[in-house]
Design a protein around this motif. Sequence first.
Motif, PDB file in Angstrom:
ATOM      1  N   GLN A  57       0.848  -1.189   0.000  1.00  0.00           N
ATOM      2  CA  GLN A  57       0.000   0.000   0.000  1.00  0.00           C
ATOM      3  C   GLN A  57       0.884   1.240   0.000  1.00  0.00           C
ATOM      4  N   VAL A  58       0.705   2.081  -1.001  1.00  0.00           N
ATOM      5  CA  VAL A  58       1.449   3.333  -1.097  1.00  0.00           C
ATOM      6  C   VAL A  58       0.444   4.452  -1.349  1.00  0.00           C
ATOM      7  N   PRO A  59       0.109   5.246  -0.343  1.00  0.00           N
ATOM      8  CA  PRO A  59      -0.833   6.348  -0.556  1.00  0.00           C
ATOM      9  C   PRO A  59      -0.265   7.378  -1.519  1.00  0.00           C
ATOM     10  N   HIS A  60      -1.140   8.150  -2.121  1.00  0.00           N
ATOM     11  CA  HIS A  60      -0.713   9.121  -3.131  1.00  0.00           C
ATOM     12  C   HIS A  60       0.354  10.066  -2.580  1.00  0.00           C
ATOM     13  N   SER A  61       0.209  10.477  -1.328  1.00  0.00           N
ATOM     14  CA  SER A  61       1.159  11.427  -0.740  1.00  0.00           C
ATOM     15  C   SER A  61       2.568  10.854  -0.631  1.00  0.00           C
ATOM     16  N   ALA A  62       2.677   9.512  -0.648  1.00  0.00           N
ATOM     17  CA  ALA A  62       3.990   8.869  -0.490  1.00  0.00           C
ATOM     18  C   ALA A  62       4.568   8.369  -1.802  1.00  0.00           C
ATOM     19  N   GLN A  63       3.845   8.519  -2.893  1.00  0.00           N
ATOM     20  CA  GLN A  63       4.291   7.916  -4.149  1.00  0.00           C
ATOM     21  C   GLN A  63       5.642   8.443  -4.616  1.00  0.00           C
ATOM     22  N   LEU A  64       5.835   9.753  -4.585  1.00  0.00           N
ATOM     23  CA  LEU A  64       7.112  10.299  -5.049  1.00  0.00           C
ATOM     24  C   LEU A  64       8.262   9.941  -4.109  1.00  0.00           C
ATOM     25  N   ALA A 115      -1.111   5.654   5.771  1.00  0.00           N
ATOM     26  CA  ALA A 115      -1.433   4.240   5.603  1.00  0.00           C
ATOM     27  C   ALA A 115      -0.784   3.461   6.737  1.00  0.00           C
ATOM     28  N   LYS A 116      -1.103   2.177   6.813  1.00  0.00           N
ATOM     29  CA  LYS A 116      -0.519   1.327   7.838  1.00  0.00           C
ATOM     30  C   LYS A 116       0.992   1.271   7.662  1.00  0.00           C
TER      31      LYS A 116
END
Length: 486
Positions: A57-64, A115-116
């Motif tokens: 799980q990779v939330p949008h805020s962590a993608q970069l 995310a977790k």
Amino acid sequence: MLVGAAALLLGGGGLAAVATTALAGNSHPETGSSAGHQHTVSAFTISCPDVGERLRQVPHSAQLPVSKGLSSLDRQVHDAYHKMMGGSGSAVLGGLKTQRQKTIKMMVTAISKNAKRPGYLLKMSGCTVKPVNEGAGAGGNDSTKTVKEGWYQGQNPNQTGGQQQGQDPNQNGGQQQGQDPNQNGGQQQGQAGGPSPDDFVDINNVQPNADQPPFAAPQGGNATTGTFTTECGRNEEGHFNSDNVIVTPGVSNGAHHTHDYVGNTTTDGNSTDQSLAASDTTCTNGDQSTYYWPVLRKLDGNAEQKPGAAQDANVGSVLTPATVTLTYRGSQAGQVEAMPRFLRIITGDAKAFTNGTKNANASWSCTGFENRQLKDKYPLCPKGSQVVRNFAFQNCWDGRETDSANHRDHMAFSDQNGTCPAGFKAVPQLVERITYDVPQGDSFAVDSFPEQLHKPVTDHGDFINVMPDNLMSKAVDCINNGQKCT
């Protein structure tokens, strides 16, 4: 022939012999000549747990941040491998672990904000020294195993062999930090960083192992027998970069090897769904999809100093394909449904030499011999026959997501009967067939990460569906109605 040898002192007191020999493994059988470049014997490589494969799980805020982290991990292994080859030996592993710990912690922190917390990633910082005669495609030829019909109807080609799901990719290496990587032998001759002469096999010596060619449509029973072919050229325009917008979006040189592109003309590491949809295409039918794969190089010593090329240990002149055929086909089990626009699929594993073959999906052959498919060897083709690469992509979609954190979980292969896993639905299966005119002899190799030693088992393909919806509907209708369309 002059042969020199040097001993590299490894941490723990072991010695690894690294020999250089002019022209070894790249002679041309007809003339006895060669490309005239030096080759290095490498007895070991670096094997690290694949952090990207374990992402869930990779939330949008962590993608970069995660994308930059994955690219940094690859660069760290790249640098450590070259230090090891330069004389530092396995002493580099301690520093590499420290670097990886810092990078992985940064990724975990970024993900845990929304995310977790994936604390399990923190256990993946340690790397090992791995003899090159261990791992996928080494020390034995899996290529002669029978390739069942289901292999080409979408079945995971590794269900009956290779690494088991979830297995630690370093278990079969078994090397502890500081252990002498030569205790198990495995010294090979070949170009610096690979490939080895052992990575090649005369196609005449391979027994037929495929019931039908990889690009054939399913037949019989409930099969949907139609095909849809999209013509997008051979990358005559020279669209190359070392980015990977699927795995490391927003990062320049995220792949650390060079990709060939056909279809969408603007694809790079910064592409978005919006920019892809606004792009021109090399496809004659308006298909704006992005099709890309690692380049094949002629091992002529050409060392272009730029990212993805010599700066990332990929040396040689890029070979333009002789042909590129992009075909969508149906399912052995029945009708297929449309792919969603912007669906992303990767097939194969760029790190299969150290990861194991769980996700490997390489397929090599020669024209005129395509009932003989190789998974872990490059083919040596007779005069007049071209080298063939095939990519048969996953053909089952989860019906929800156009991508997943590890870029794999939203797609799957059907079984040999065409049945998708529970919760998945059949979609048109993309099959790419790429041919090349190569010099005679073991004179070519696919681009790879340096520590993967240009092994053929690391071949892989990437695809983003950007077909306009009406074109995808046409493809589905053609396939389900048993037609052949373009």
